[in-house]
Write an enzyme that holds these catalytic residues in place. Structure first.
Site, mmCIF file in Angstrom:
data_model
loop_
_atom_site.group_PDB
_atom_site.id
_atom_site.type_symbol
_atom_site.label_atom_id
_atom_site.label_comp_id
_atom_site.label_asym_id
_atom_site.label_seq_id
_atom_site.Cartn_x
_atom_site.Cartn_y
_atom_site.Cartn_z
ATOM 1 C CD GLU A 75 -2.774 -1.253 0.235
ATOM 2 O OE1 GLU A 75 -3.058 -0.082 -0.734
ATOM 3 O OE2 GLU A 75 -3.652 -1.977 -0.235
ATOM 4 C CG HIS A 134 -5.998 -5.867 -8.120
ATOM 5 N ND1 HIS A 134 -7.124 -5.202 -8.381
ATOM 6 C CD2 HIS A 134 -5.297 -5.082 -7.292
ATOM 7 C CE1 HIS A 134 -7.121 -4.101 -7.582
ATOM 8 N NE2 HIS A 134 -6.030 -4.059 -6.818
#
Length: 546
Positions: A361, A448
């Site tokens: 992140e 993703h």
């Protein structure tokens, strides 16, 4: 003549930079010496001042029009004095989306090369939009209400409470190579799983057509079953009789308790014992220990591996927020609050605080501060892959007994309920959706899943192909061309990827561009005829990027 003018500007600006550095050195001897982080921040600002001082002559040397200006965003200076100056562009004072570029200069200021996100010339017939700003904003909000968003596992999650934030901003859209007047509007909302959404929509100022949509809240991770880091050291801050989860040695980064709410900064964790958590979910401090240690490890990894001083390279630490939302099965990074947020998972009993989640992140923040890769198409896959790559490297850097490092993503969170990892770098298709190799349709996949091509490249470059056991984990990585590869090691591979990201990638870099960028990075670091350079070329060929 223009090139010579740019060189002169560099020399004078360099002299100015030298003066700044000398002042900082003198100040170190004074009683009130600034911290090393403050000095680094001052020197970075000085380098950016150098870049801004060159913006006008460089714009001329690059043949930009009279209404175009360059605004420095970042700068990398090599040990030999070579400079890599990253600029955003404006046209008649309007931001140009897709106008970013990187100028590479020799130590004497001569321009070596330029990487542009888009090479198209900008010349608009009019700066008067056909659609007023309020109508553009309403159209953008309507478009968002008609769409669904994406979470880490790509389940579609409808938006609720959709509302426009601020005014629609007039911009120049150039990303597709056809510059035109457009509006940029921020539309916020909340997804059904509780994830906040802040979508940036670009709409044509002539007809309202949606040209681009970009989700600023970048998510990853999933559900977990425990607390991950075990017993670890923490830097805390003493405030009277209280010890706080605030790390003044790493830019003041801190961890707060959101108390299962979704707004605000939360309450800073503090106690009188200077001992936090007990490793169980019953103690709310345990997830905070994971988050604080993950942030510290990510900071240390970037600093000790690349010399980067924090996520934005400005010495400022990020905020980590744990216990976000109720039954929130996700985690996300937001540039707006410069913060990480972790949910507690199903039944508020499975915090999503695994260390590669933290590294993943916060690496979104690094990407935003450098190449700002678009979060769609092949650029979006590279954005996600960068976070997977660096999150994995953070896990290796931590080398925790409780979480042995490997080339799998989110292997401890058990998202699917069968103990399998979220993603596999050695053979991405083992997750059932990710791409092992490039093909013309890769850019149409969820980011993703399109990230699999770059993840596979990084594994092959690091470890090579075929069956093998590494650190107790078994892998068997195939190649598109049937080649057998020997890796160069993850540390060299990471150096190459980071340099490509910070020096050569632009917002629109695709897989072909990533191949060129990493080859340039390998040449810079190890030589154009080096084994490392050849390994980069062979690894891209092995994932069908030629």
């Amino acid at each position: 003549m223009k090139r010579k003018l740019a060189a002169v500007a560099v020399l004078s600006a360099t002299a100015m930079l030298t003066g700044v550095v000398q002042v900082a050195t003198t100040a170190q001897a004074a009683p009130a010496a600034p911290s090393l982080q403050a000095q680094a921040a001052q020197q970075r600002e000085a380098v950016l001042a150098v870049a801004n001082g060159q913006s006008a002559p460089l714009a001329g040397a690059l043949g930009l029009g009279g209404q175009e200006k360059l605004v420095a965003k970042d700068a990398v200076v090599d040990k030999d004095g070579t400079r890599h100056l990253r600029f955003e562009r404006t046209y008649a004072g309007l931001p140009v989306i897709g106008g970013d570029l990187v100028v590479h200069q020799k130590a004497d200021g001569a321009v070596k090369s330029v990487d542009k996100a888009v090479s198209a010339q900008i010349a608009l017939p009019s700066l008067t939009p056909k659609i007023p700003a309020d109508k553009a904003a309403a159209q953008a909000s309507g478009a968002v209400k008609a769409t669904v968003g994406q979470t880490i596992d790509s389940d579609e999650s409808p938006l609720v409470d959709v509302h426009q934030t601020g005014q629609a901003q007039l911009v120049v859209w150039a990303t597709d190579g056809k510059p035109r007047l457009a509006y940029r509007t921020t539309v916020e909302g909340t997804r059904a799983d509780g994830t906040p959404s802040a979508q940036i929509l670009v709409t044509d100022a002539a007809n309202g057509q949606v040209l681009s949509t970009h989700e600023k809240i970048e998510t990853a991770a999933g559900t977990g079953t425990g607390i991950f880091v075990g017993q670890v050291p923490l830097n805390t801050n003493q405030n009277g009789s209280q010890f706080e989860l605030k790390d003044t040695g790493r830019g003041g980064q801190s961890t707060t308790d959101m108390s299962n709410g979704e707004s605000g900064s939360g309450s800073l964790f503090a106690n009188t014992s200077n001992s936090f958590g007990d490793g169980t979910n019953n103690n709310r401090e345990s997830a905070a220990v994971d988050a604080q240690f993950g942030a510290a490890t990510t900071w240390d990894f970037y600093k000790n591996t690349f010399g980067r001083n924090g996520i934005r390279n400005d010495g400022v630490g990020a905020l980590s927020r744990v216990h976000y939302g109720s039954n929130y099965v996700n985690a996300f990074w937001s540039d707006d609050c410069f913060c990480m947020s972790y949910g507690d998972g199903n039944n508020n009993s499975a915090p999503l605080t695994e260390i590669d989640v933290a590294g993943h992140e916060m690496s979104h923040g690094v990407t935003a501060a450098t190449a700002a890769l678009n979060y769609s198409g092949e650029s979006g896959g590279l954005n996600e892959a960068t976070s997977d790559i660096m999150g994995t490297m953070v896990e290796w850097y931590a080398n925790l007994p409780s979480n042995p490092p490997n080339y799998w993503i989110g292997e401890l969170i058990n998202l699917r309920g069968d103990g399998s990892p979220l993603r596999y770098m050695d053979q991405p298709s083992k997750d059932g959706s990710s791409a092992d190799y490039w093909d013309p349709n890769v850019g149409n996949l969820d980011v993703h899943y399109s990230s699999g091509v770059a993840n596979h490249f990084f594994y092959l470059l690091s470890e090579g192909s075929g069956a093998k056991s590494i650190n107790g984990f078994d892998y068997n990585s195939p190649t598109a061309d049937g080649s057998s590869l020997a890796g160069i090691g993850r540390d060299k591979a990471a150096q190459i990827w980071y340099r490509a990201l910070t020096v050569y990638f632009t917002s629109t870099t695709d897989y072909a561009g990533a191949r060129a960028a990493t080859l340039s990075a390998a040449s810079d670091l190890y030589g154009a005829n080096s084994a490392e350079y050849n390994a980069v070329a062979a690894s891209w060929t092995a994932v069908n990027v030629n």
